[in-house]
Design an enzyme around this catalytic site. Structure first.
Site, PDB file in Angstrom:
ATOM      1  N   CYS A  52      36.065 123.854  -6.697  1.00 37.73           N
ATOM      2  CA  CYS A  52      35.626 123.847  -8.078  1.00 37.73           C
ATOM      3  C   CYS A  52      35.101 125.252  -8.395  1.00 37.73           C
ATOM      4  O   CYS A  52      34.264 125.784  -7.654  1.00 37.73           O
ATOM      5  CB  CYS A  52      34.523 122.809  -8.279  1.00 37.73           C
ATOM      6  SG  CYS A  52      33.770 122.879  -9.928  1.00 37.73           S
ATOM      7  N   ASP A  59      37.760 120.230  -3.846  1.00 36.08           N
ATOM      8  CA  ASP A  59      38.547 119.249  -4.583  1.00 36.08           C
ATOM      9  C   ASP A  59      39.748 118.907  -3.721  1.00 36.08           C
ATOM     10  O   ASP A  59      40.356 119.781  -3.103  1.00 36.08           O
ATOM     11  CB  ASP A  59      39.013 119.818  -5.926  1.00 36.08           C
ATOM     12  CG  ASP A  59      37.872 120.003  -6.904  1.00 36.08           C
ATOM     13  OD1 ASP A  59      37.031 119.091  -7.004  1.00 36.08           O
ATOM     14  OD2 ASP A  59      37.828 121.049  -7.580  1.00 36.08           O
TER      15      ASP A  59
END
Length: 161
Positions: A52, A59
């Site tokens: 992120c 992620d």
């Protein structure tokens, strides 16, 4: 040695380095032996990770790449190393799939390509960005428009990923 083998340096190489930063230069191609045939090549990467750009948290996603090759095809080990290079790359989900697609267009100049990211939920919401491209001035430009306008009309069943 075959012509395409000269340009492939990663396949079978045991001393490959895994780049910890985004690295499109690792991508390699080989000659499509059937450029007159229209056919899909599909890759699934169920262990894609990026960061992120705001929080720095990881992620996780399954990235699906489908393309119709023209003259060049992407070599799978180089694609694996390229996707791995996103591990420490900070970008939003939507940016990651578009970057992947644009890098592969630049590399191969395919007739058609689509990239779909199915990211695991963060904060109770999953994000599944999709992008595609059809070579301008060909039937594949129309295919891309049609697939985009009809994309995901029948969403898949979600079993908590």
């Amino acid at each position: 040695m075959r012509e395409h083998e000269e340009s492939i340096t990663l396949l079978g190489n045991n001393n490959v380095k895994y780049s910890s930063d985004y690295n499109p230069e690792v991508l390699e191609t080989f000659e499509n032996k059937h450029p007159g045939n229209d056919y899909f090549v599909k890759f699934n990467c169920p262990e894609f990770t990026s960061l992120c750009p705001i929080t720095g948290q990881p992620d996780f996603a399954t990235i699906t790449i489908s393309y119709v090759p023209a003259e060049k095809m992407v070599e799978s080990k180089s694609l694996k190393l390229y996707l791995f290079s996103f591990r420490n790359h900070g970008d939003f989900h939507e940016d990651c799939v578009n970057i992947i697609m644009k890098d592969l267009i630049k590399l191969m100049d395919p007739k058609y390509i689509e990239v779909w990211g199915k990211f695991t939920p963060r904060g109770g919401i999953s994000i599944d960005p999709y992008c595609n491209y059809g070579k301008p001035g060909t039937k594949w430009e129309d295919v891309a428009f049609d697939r985009m306008t009809h994309h995901d009309m029948y969403p898949e069943k979600i079993d908590n990923r």
